[in-house]
Design a protein around this motif. Sequence first.
Motif: not given
Length: 601
Positions: A405-420
């Motif tokens: 999921f993290f890799e997906e976020a990065i490839s979409e232009g995000c900085e990473g993930v927020m784990c809640k």
Amino acid sequence: MEQNDLPYGVLVDFYEKIEATTSRLAMTDYLVALFKKTPTNVLDKVIYLTQGQLRPDYEGVELGVAEKLTLRAISKASGVSLKSVEELYKKTGDPGLVAEELLSKPRQSAGLLGYIGEETGKRELMVSHVYNSLMKIALASGEGSQDTKINTLASLLSDASPKEAKYIVRTVTGKLRLGIADMTILDALAVAFTGTKSARDVLERAYTRRPDLGFIARTLAEKGLEAVRSIRIEVGVPILPMLAERLGDPGEILEKLGGSCLAEFKYDGERVQAHRKGDKVWLFSRRLENITSHYPDVVNFMLTLKADEFIVEGEIVAYNPDTGDMLPFQELMHRRRKYDVKKAMEEYPVRVYLFDIVYLNGEELIEKPLPERRKILESITPPRDENILLSQAKLVDNVKDLMLFFEEAISEGCEGVMCKSTGNQSIYQMGARGWLWIKFKRDYRMEMTDTVDLVVVGAFHGRGKRAGTYGALLMAAYDPNSDTFKTVCKVGSGFTDEDLANLPKLLEPYKIPHRHPRVVSKLEADVWFVPAVVLEIIGAEITLSPLHTCALGKIEPDSGLAVRFPRFTGRYRFDKKPEQATTESELIEMYKSQRKTVVQA
Ligand code: ATP
């Protein structure tokens, strides 16, 4: 003396004491003494003035009178020609000192009351009068407003003693920077009105719901602690946002969150707290400024949500209208310009990704666990809208899925993930940086790939090519436990010629003749500042260092932490207050995860 007002001179004595002290404890003591002396009905005014403002930030009542106008008012009040006033200003650089000096001479102005000296028994200047005049100045707008500002200020200065004039001028020009933290004011209020610091928790809780120190102070003084306890969230008044801790290891993140979590894309935009009541919408920034006028499009998006009264949180993200791709945070800066917002809206369109809801139709939702809040948020968000969406999220319970999921976020232009956290305890923790939310950005490896936001607390004079500006800035992280700023590096690289040319001017208002009481440093800077300006810094790695005070003795005895080869990224974090800078514990965490990666590699 009237019982329902306070002489402005008392406030001025307090300012002088605060400016002279290097002791943090003394600051609180002076505040307590001031609050005890202050009649209840001007307590809010005294508090706002102490912070160099007239109302809480989010109301956007701005003083900041231009220096030019101020000098004209000083000329008018003192009877000294504008040319001489300007000359003196060039010499001192502080309009406050100009006012003080010129108004201590016998006045030549006709018609104005004039300061003739203590012995004449001149009427005392009272806080209410100063406050009301400043308010009149701040609110004057449109045709003739310049004259109103000058005349009001001139008349106020005519009634003031030289010392009072100095502080009035610093206040109107936005230069009264005492560096007193909101939390210190809460401490002082607790002691002044309940006798002990133990009431501070109640005050702080109220403050997270309603960050208006004047309002809290008056409620406490007039109605007591119970009334403060019952302060509720109100639409139109921002709450303090919940903040995340950070970790660099996905396994550790899952462990901290009880084995599973809701992972969400971590968008690289501007955080927004959106409030709506009927047709009215307010947008507040991360530091609670009212940013409604920057985003008329976001206002419209909020009107499409299916509820009448709510407070939601999300991230505003710029995107490329041709490709639909998300763009980095910097692109939003175009929205900060005052004019032509319409044009900026077309050229730099934005979307909103919602990630939380804290209030709906009269009900506070902060005590509800995240999965419930998310369901409610989903129920009011229009489906399949291109402009306002729910944050991309996934429930994960193993490292592999989290990394995917993290890799997906990065490839979409995000900085990473927020784990809640999704447990029963996963409430919305207002104003707190806690372990219910953990940010997971690109790993911290040997080289430091994540940036830190540090506060400028001092500077060293430049030499050679840098003569006349600063050679390096002394930067500090924030330690919320002791409410102090602890040094982590001296940064001299990454500044463009333009940055360098502007630095002295940018930092001038914060200059003080000694180390600020909230700054902990082993190094002796050439120039000290009130902690105020936050810069984004990147370095090669985080190392142990005997020179710096951040995390001193917490990892190794006699050693603190330092950022090695620090460089300014070019990003001024004007959207952050100094208390929102990277914290000591975050740096410790970054240091530890760095080591772990090295050991594993
Ligand atoms: P902080 O806000 O934690 O002090 P910061 O401003 O430097 O730090 P980051 O460290 O990059 O920001 O991470 C936190 C920010 O991430 C939040 O304040 C919010 O603006 C943003 N964000 C993006 N996506 C989300 C999301 N899905 N949930 C919560 N916050 C998010």
